[in-house]
Every structure is written in structure tokens, then in C-alpha cells.
Design a protein around this motif. Structure first.
Motif, PDB file in Angstrom:
ATOM      1  N   SER A   1       8.028  -5.090  24.259  1.00  0.00           N
ATOM      2  CA  SER A   1       7.134  -3.795  23.684  1.00  0.00           C
ATOM      3  C   SER A   1       5.633  -4.165  23.907  1.00  0.00           C
ATOM      4  O   SER A   1       5.385  -5.434  24.090  1.00  0.00           O
ATOM      5  CB  SER A   1       7.624  -3.520  22.258  1.00  0.00           C
ATOM      6  N   SER A   2       5.140  -2.975  23.924  1.00  0.00           N
ATOM      7  CA  SER A   2       3.707  -3.003  23.893  1.00  0.00           C
ATOM      8  C   SER A   2       3.075  -1.909  23.258  1.00  0.00           C
ATOM      9  O   SER A   2       3.674  -1.071  22.562  1.00  0.00           O
ATOM     10  CB  SER A   2       3.074  -3.219  25.388  1.00  0.00           C
ATOM     11  N   ARG A   3       1.755  -2.276  22.977  1.00  0.00           N
ATOM     12  CA  ARG A   3       0.863  -1.056  22.424  1.00  0.00           C
ATOM     13  C   ARG A   3      -0.047  -0.708  23.607  1.00  0.00           C
ATOM     14  O   ARG A   3      -0.139  -1.164  24.487  1.00  0.00           O
ATOM     15  CB  ARG A   3      -0.106  -1.643  21.217  1.00  0.00           C
ATOM     16  N   ARG A   4      -0.308   0.851  23.435  1.00  0.00           N
ATOM     17  CA  ARG A   4      -1.324   1.352  24.466  1.00  0.00           C
ATOM     18  C   ARG A   4      -2.512   1.388  23.760  1.00  0.00           C
ATOM     19  O   ARG A   4      -2.807   1.720  22.601  1.00  0.00           O
ATOM     20  CB  ARG A   4      -0.676   2.715  24.759  1.00  0.00           C
ATOM     21  N   THR A   5      -3.657   0.916  24.696  1.00  0.00           N
ATOM     22  CA  THR A   5      -5.063   1.232  24.419  1.00  0.00           C
ATOM     23  C   THR A   5      -5.680   2.783  24.480  1.00  0.00           C
ATOM     24  O   THR A   5      -4.625   3.412  25.176  1.00  0.00           O
ATOM     25  CB  THR A   5      -6.036   0.286  25.616  1.00  0.00           C
ATOM     26  N   SER A   6      -6.680   2.908  23.961  1.00  0.00           N
ATOM     27  CA  SER A   6      -7.156   4.370  24.312  1.00  0.00           C
ATOM     28  C   SER A   6      -7.202   4.800  25.741  1.00  0.00           C
ATOM     29  O   SER A   6      -7.100   6.075  25.872  1.00  0.00           O
ATOM     30  CB  SER A   6      -8.465   4.532  23.678  1.00  0.00           C
ATOM     31  N   GLY A   7      -7.115   4.083  26.682  1.00  0.00           N
ATOM     32  CA  GLY A   7      -7.168   4.121  28.143  1.00  0.00           C
ATOM     33  C   GLY A   7      -5.781   3.960  28.847  1.00  0.00           C
ATOM     34  O   GLY A   7      -5.468   4.120  30.014  1.00  0.00           O
ATOM     35  N   ASN A   8      -4.558   4.167  27.757  1.00  0.00           N
ATOM     36  CA  ASN A   8      -3.343   3.671  28.099  1.00  0.00           C
ATOM     37  C   ASN A   8      -2.892   2.822  28.838  1.00  0.00           C
ATOM     38  O   ASN A   8      -2.016   2.702  29.418  1.00  0.00           O
ATOM     39  CB  ASN A   8      -2.800   5.180  28.981  1.00  0.00           C
ATOM     40  N   GLN A   9      -3.623   1.690  28.533  1.00  0.00           N
ATOM     41  CA  GLN A   9      -3.341   0.301  29.270  1.00  0.00           C
ATOM     42  C   GLN A   9      -2.112  -0.452  28.314  1.00  0.00           C
ATOM     43  O   GLN A   9      -2.566  -0.327  27.109  1.00  0.00           O
ATOM     44  CB  GLN A   9      -4.480  -0.716  29.474  1.00  0.00           C
ATOM     45  N   ARG A  10      -1.468  -1.048  28.876  1.00  0.00           N
ATOM     46  CA  ARG A  10      -0.439  -1.793  28.056  1.00  0.00           C
ATOM     47  C   ARG A  10      -1.164  -3.261  27.506  1.00  0.00           C
ATOM     48  O   ARG A  10      -1.826  -3.807  28.196  1.00  0.00           O
ATOM     49  CB  ARG A  10       0.725  -2.308  28.983  1.00  0.00           C
ATOM     50  N   ARG A  11      -0.729  -3.512  26.283  1.00  0.00           N
ATOM     51  CA  ARG A  11      -1.380  -4.983  25.871  1.00  0.00           C
ATOM     52  C   ARG A  11      -0.154  -5.260  25.020  1.00  0.00           C
ATOM     53  O   ARG A  11       0.755  -4.812  24.234  1.00  0.00           O
ATOM     54  CB  ARG A  11      -2.354  -4.507  24.628  1.00  0.00           C
ATOM     55  N   TYR A  12       0.296  -6.659  25.624  1.00  0.00           N
ATOM     56  CA  TYR A  12       1.377  -7.281  24.885  1.00  0.00           C
ATOM     57  C   TYR A  12       1.084  -8.566  23.890  1.00  0.00           C
ATOM     58  O   TYR A  12       0.100  -8.969  24.084  1.00  0.00           O
ATOM     59  CB  TYR A  12       2.163  -7.903  26.110  1.00  0.00           C
ATOM     60  N   HIS A  13       1.733  -8.731  22.559  1.00  0.00           N
ATOM     61  CA  HIS A  13       1.456  -9.624  21.680  1.00  0.00           C
ATOM     62  C   HIS A  13       1.750 -11.055  22.640  1.00  0.00           C
ATOM     63  O   HIS A  13       2.805 -11.028  23.566  1.00  0.00           O
ATOM     64  CB  HIS A  13       2.128  -9.504  20.636  1.00  0.00           C
ATOM     65  N   ARG A  14       1.059 -12.034  21.983  1.00  0.00           N
ATOM     66  CA  ARG A  14       1.436 -13.249  22.804  1.00  0.00           C
ATOM     67  C   ARG A  14       2.918 -13.854  22.692  1.00  0.00           C
ATOM     68  O   ARG A  14       3.264 -14.363  23.542  1.00  0.00           O
ATOM     69  CB  ARG A  14       0.342 -14.386  22.434  1.00  0.00           C
TER      70      ARG A  14
END
Length: 165
Positions: free
Chosen positions: A38-51
Motif C-alpha cells: 500500500s501507499s499513500r498519495r501526496t496532494s499531487g497524487n504521487q505514491r509514497r511508500y513506507h520504508r
């Protein structure tokens, strides 16, 4: 790779995760679509993954290499804690789920390996005794003649690796 030291950020972009894990970004998106990571999305809809996703991706790769289906991998990953790197105890508990399945796969592959030469060597590929086309002679229990062509096999016929339809 970016110039941001890993101690500063606890999240990875999809490119960073791909580079660190050796898995293509398209595969990472597929894993996410399948509920494996899973990932979270930034305000620009980019994926960010926990390490900790790095270990999950490594687990997925190893699991796929031993032939585990994605649904079994997904179930196993749901047993792991979210938001932290799994501990040795987490992994030990998780491995217990698969030992019986892996042992069954090893037995089946060993049997196929050992019977493969004899089966092809005889030249007949008999559907009465061939463990590749008709394991456990399931089709023979359903009658004589071309039962595979004459009737449909019940869904998930036990012991039949290849449908008798």
C-alpha cells in the motif's frame, strides 16, 4: 537515486522503491492493485511508500519464486503488522502457514520429475496411468472411453491437475 539521505525521509517514491527492490514500477503498481502493498498519495497524487514496503516486496519476490499464488501471498501479508518492519517472530509465525503447502509442492514436483522420463519414454502417454495428464486416474473412475471429451469435469475435481473435460 535522489540526493535525500534515507535517514531524513521515512517514505519512498515509486522510483526509489523500484530501484532499491529491483522490481519494475509497473510490478509495484500491480502489487498495489492486488492489495499486496500500500501507499499513500501526496496532494499531487504521487505514491509514497513506507520504508517497510522494501521487506514486503522482497517477501513477495521470494514467495513468487517458490510458486506461491498471489492470493496466498496476500493472505500472508495481511497477517503482518502495518507501519513497522516485521520482526523475526512475525516472519517465523508467517512461515508456518506455508510449510505444509511447500512440502506438498515439493512432493508433487519430485513425483513429476521422477515419472516424467518413464512416461515420455514409453511412448504411449496412456490416460489410464499417466500421472501428468490424469493424476490418480480420476478420469478412469468416471467411466471408459474418452471421458475427457464426452463430459465436463466437476469444478475443482480432486486430484485432477488437468481438467477431464
Amino acid at each position: 537515486m535522489t540526493d535525500v539521505p534515507p535517514t531524513i525521509t521515512r517514505e519512498l517514491t515509486i522510483g526509489q522503491l523500484a530501484e532499491r527492490s529491483g522490481v519494475a514500477t509497473s510490478a509495484l503498481r500491480f502489487y498495489e492493485d492486488q492489495g499486496l502493498i500500500s501507499s499513500r498519495r501526496t496532494s499531487g497524487n504521487q505514491r509514497r511508500y513506507h520504508r517497510d514496503t522494501l521487506r514486503r516486496v522482497a517477501f513477495i519476490k521470494v514467495s513468487q519464486n517458490v510458486g506461491m499464488p498471489l492470493n496466498a501471498i496476500r493472505e500472508a501479508l495481511h497477517e503482518l503488522p502495518e507501519g513497522r518492519t516485521p520482526t523475526r517472530e512475525d516472519w517465523a509465525r508467517l512461515s508456518e502457514f506455508w510449510k505444509a503447502d511447500l512440502n506438498a509442492r515439493i512432493w508433487q514436483l519430485t513425483r513429476i520429475r521422477d515419472d516424467l522420463t518413464d512416461c515420455i519414454g514409453c511412448g504411449c502417454l496412456s490416460l489410464d496411468s499417466c500421472s501428468l495428464a490424469n493424476p490418480y486416474d480420476v478420469c478412469g473412475e468416471r467411466g471408459t472411453g474418452p471421458v475427457r471429451l464426452l463430459e465436463d469435469a466437476p469444478e475443482g475435481a480432486p486430484g485432477c491437475g488437468i481438467s477431464c473435460s
